[in-house]
Design an enzyme around this catalytic site. Structure first.
Site, PDB file in Angstrom:
ATOM      1  N   HIS A 120      44.829  45.953  40.021  1.00 31.79           N
ATOM      2  CA  HIS A 120      43.492  46.541  39.878  1.00 31.79           C
ATOM      3  C   HIS A 120      43.523  47.915  39.215  1.00 31.79           C
ATOM      4  CE1 HIS A 120      41.910  43.219  42.074  1.00 31.79           C
ATOM      5  NE2 HIS A 120      42.531  43.532  43.186  1.00 31.79           N
ATOM      6  N   ASP A 157      47.145  35.904  42.107  1.00 30.67           N
ATOM      7  CA  ASP A 157      46.521  36.601  43.225  1.00 30.67           C
ATOM      8  C   ASP A 157      45.088  36.098  43.371  1.00 30.67           C
ATOM      9  OD1 ASP A 157      47.076  39.530  44.721  1.00 30.67           O
ATOM     10  OD2 ASP A 157      44.951  39.090  44.404  1.00 30.67           O
ATOM     11  N   HIS A 159      42.468  37.724  43.853  1.00 26.82           N
ATOM     12  CA  HIS A 159      41.531  38.635  43.200  1.00 26.82           C
ATOM     13  C   HIS A 159      41.842  38.720  41.714  1.00 26.82           C
ATOM     14  CE1 HIS A 159      42.078  40.059  47.420  1.00 26.82           C
ATOM     15  NE2 HIS A 159      40.768  39.946  47.390  1.00 26.82           N
ATOM     16  N   ASP A 234      47.381  35.893  49.015  1.00 29.50           N
ATOM     17  CA  ASP A 234      46.021  35.955  49.536  1.00 29.50           C
ATOM     18  C   ASP A 234      45.148  34.736  49.227  1.00 29.50           C
ATOM     19  OD1 ASP A 234      46.134  36.894  46.922  1.00 29.50           O
ATOM     20  OD2 ASP A 234      45.276  38.851  47.380  1.00 29.50           O
TER      21      ASP A 234
END
Length: 299
Positions: A120, A157, A159, A234
């Site tokens: 991120h 991931d 996200h 995740d």
């Protein structure tokens, strides 16, 4: 066993009540030793990233702020925790670990970090528990030093890898793929070279069925000299911040297909652990160890 990279500084020793499960890094390393995947003292230990490396992917003023612990409160709020001396060192060592994994992968075909995947963090700074984008910095260093000419980032991931996408938005040498939950963080998505937005509750079979075509397309279009693989756990059905429903077996098969495809095609692959969120550090660390156990199958 392919080389495994670890540094004690990966654990910045947060309060156990913090939303970010920092203790998982220490426990992951312990598990890998306890289970015989690496001998005591057998980890490759990275050097902290140099500021010149970090500035290849991030604004120099932001890099300086991290290194001098003068990050603004607004930026720390985006990151999700204060950037003190331990966090700054942890972030530099995680970047160094991913770069070392990449260099060892170029030598032997496969290597895995026990941290990394801070996807991120973008050009202007950190966000979403990510201070520096380790994969982006490592890719930039390899390109700048002439070790590779093309890179594939294969990000699984849960996200979206929005920071990575933004860093390489105008760089034809790096192909970014993000396979993520459509309705998860970040709210405002970036544009990767290939985004695969998944519906809530997706289970093993449907997820795994997507991989062969995605791998084939990404490798065909990227024509990479190296693959960076973000093996975030995740997407697991028990993850506190995920929205998908993979099992341990599903994660293992995902890793097996990604690593196996790259190795079958002679592509070096560097693995990073990505995200994983649980109050149960033991279960979470063991979930992260799936990447390293699967990597051992290709040693």
């Amino acid at each position: 066993m392919p080389p495994l990279i670890h540094h004690p500084a990966f654990d910045a020793e947060f309060d156990p009540a913090h939303r970010f499960p920092m203790r998982k890094f220490t426990r992951l390393a312990e598990i890998l030793v306890e289970d015989g995947l690496v001998a005591p003292g057998g980890f490759e230990v990275p050097a902290p990233a140099l500021s010149a490396w970090l500035e290849l992917a991030h604004d120099p003023f932001y890099v300086e702020a991290v290194l001098t612990q003068s990050v603004s409160r607004e930026r720390e709020k985006l990151i999700g925790f204060p950037v003190d001396a331990r966090v700054a060192m942890r972030s530099r060592c995680a970047v160094g670990g991913t770069l070392l994994a990449a260099r060892l992968a170029l030598e032997g075909g496969l290597a895995c970090n026990t941290a990394g995947g801070s996807h991120h963090a973008g050009p202007s700074g950190g966000a979403g528990f990510s201070v520096f984008n380790d994969v982006a910095v490592a890719a930039h260093v390899l390109l700048a030093e002439g070790d590779v000419s093309r890179v594939l980032v294969f990000d699984c991931d849960v996200h979206q890898g929005d920071g990575t996408a933004r860093i390489f938005a105008e760089d034809p040498a790096v192909f970014t793929l993000s396979m993520h939950a459509e309705r998860n963080y970040p709210t405002e998505k970036a544009r990767s070279d290939l985004d695969v937005a998944l519906p809530d509750g997706l289970e093993d079979d449907a997820y795994l069925a997507l991989l062969p075509d995605l791998l084939d397309r990404a490798i065909r279009e990227a024509r990479p000299d190296i693959v960076f693989y973000n093996a975030g756990v995740d997407p697991h059905r028990d993850d506190r911040l995920g929205r998908l429903a993979l099992s341990d077996a599903g994660l293992a098969e995902r890793d097996r297909r990604v690593i196996g495809t790259c190795r079958e095609r002679g592509l070096p692959i560097a693995g990073v652990i990505g995200g994983g969120y649980s109050r149960d550090i033991e279960a979470l660390a063991r979930r992260h160890s799936i990447l390293h156990r699967v990597a051992a199958e290709f040693g």
